[in-house]
Design a protein around this motif. Sequence first.
Motif, PDB file in Angstrom:
ATOM      1  N   THR A  32       0.876  -0.788  -0.424  1.00 16.82           N
ATOM      2  CA  THR A  32      -0.172   0.144   0.133  1.00 16.82           C
ATOM      3  C   THR A  32       1.352   1.127   0.092  1.00 16.82           C
ATOM      4  OG1 THR A  32      -1.815  -1.020   1.170  1.00 16.82           O
ATOM      5  CG2 THR A  32      -1.899   1.473   1.212  1.00 16.82           C
ATOM      6  N   ILE A  50      -3.289   4.534  -1.588  1.00 14.37           N
ATOM      7  CA  ILE A  50      -3.717   3.882  -2.554  1.00 14.37           C
ATOM      8  C   ILE A  50      -3.487   2.524  -2.417  1.00 14.37           C
ATOM      9  CG2 ILE A  50      -1.362   4.345  -3.816  1.00 14.37           C
ATOM     10  CD1 ILE A  50      -4.500   4.495  -6.007  1.00 14.37           C
ATOM     11  N   THR A  51      -4.360   1.957  -2.821  1.00 12.65           N
ATOM     12  CA  THR A  51      -3.734  -0.062  -1.512  1.00 12.65           C
ATOM     13  C   THR A  51      -3.485  -0.432  -3.243  1.00 12.65           C
ATOM     14  OG1 THR A  51      -5.654  -0.734  -3.593  1.00 12.65           O
ATOM     15  CG2 THR A  51      -6.395  -0.246  -0.249  1.00 12.65           C
ATOM     16  N   GLY A  54      -5.750  -0.066  -6.346  1.00 13.39           N
ATOM     17  CA  GLY A  54      -5.660   0.724  -6.895  1.00 13.39           C
ATOM     18  C   GLY A  54      -7.164   2.045  -5.866  1.00 13.39           C
ATOM     19  N   SER A  55      -6.782   1.076  -5.301  1.00 12.81           N
ATOM     20  CA  SER A  55      -8.428   1.943  -4.060  1.00 12.81           C
ATOM     21  C   SER A  55      -7.171   2.704  -2.928  1.00 12.81           C
ATOM     22  CB  SER A  55      -9.168   0.659  -3.330  1.00 12.81           C
ATOM     23  OG  SER A  55      -9.945   1.499  -2.609  1.00 12.81           O
ATOM     24  N   PRO A  56      -8.213   4.166  -3.861  1.00 14.55           N
ATOM     25  CA  PRO A  56      -7.137   6.155  -2.873  1.00 14.55           C
ATOM     26  C   PRO A  56      -8.502   6.132  -1.771  1.00 14.55           C
ATOM     27  CG  PRO A  56      -9.122   6.027  -4.795  1.00 14.55           C
ATOM     28  CD  PRO A  56      -9.059   4.360  -4.671  1.00 14.55           C
ATOM     29  N   ASN A  57      -8.030   6.261  -0.650  1.00 19.87           N
ATOM     30  CA  ASN A  57      -7.991   6.864   0.224  1.00 19.87           C
ATOM     31  C   ASN A  57      -7.578   8.960   0.679  1.00 19.87           C
ATOM     32  OD1 ASN A  57      -9.678   6.923   2.846  1.00 19.87           O
ATOM     33  ND2 ASN A  57      -7.456   6.455   4.154  1.00 19.87           N
ATOM     34  N   THR A  67      -5.359  13.814  -6.015  1.00 20.84           N
ATOM     35  CA  THR A  67      -5.753  12.596  -6.503  1.00 20.84           C
ATOM     36  C   THR A  67      -3.946  11.944  -6.822  1.00 20.84           C
ATOM     37  OG1 THR A  67      -6.960  13.252  -7.990  1.00 20.84           O
ATOM     38  CG2 THR A  67      -6.428  11.065  -8.826  1.00 20.84           C
ATOM     39  N   SER A  69      -2.344   8.294  -7.202  1.00 28.14           N
ATOM     40  CA  SER A  69      -2.526   6.950  -8.702  1.00 28.14           C
ATOM     41  C   SER A  69      -1.455   5.989  -8.545  1.00 28.14           C
ATOM     42  CB  SER A  69      -2.927   8.201 -10.101  1.00 28.14           C
ATOM     43  OG  SER A  69      -1.795   9.240 -10.537  1.00 28.14           O
TER      44      SER A  69
END
Length: 117
Positions: A32, A50-51, A54-57, A67, A69
């Motif tokens: 992560t 971001i995991t 690709g899952s962001p927090n 953002t 990425s």
Amino acid sequence: QVQLVESGGGLVQPGGSLRLSCKASGSIFIYTMAWYRQAPGNHRELVASITNLGSPNYADSVKGRFTISRDNAKNTVDLQMNSLTPEDTAVYYCTARPIGTTYYNYWGQGTQVTVSS
């Protein structure tokens, strides 16, 4: 173990944009990834993570403006920062945490972002 190198910091006027980039020395797929920042006199705080899939927090203070990425093929993590304010002024750090662990073990040297007119 992975080494992280940030780039892209600098001086920008309020309302402007910057894009930070973090290059890892090896594969980041099992990590992560995150960006933290630390302003003078403040604690280091999480900006975005971001995991590996690709899952962001995001921190509430940057939602809708920043953002995060990642490109696992290139071993890079970027942070696009828009609508910057003087409160975003800080040293920004890239960091990595192995999947399934709690702490961010690997840190870059940081890159300075200054938002000022």
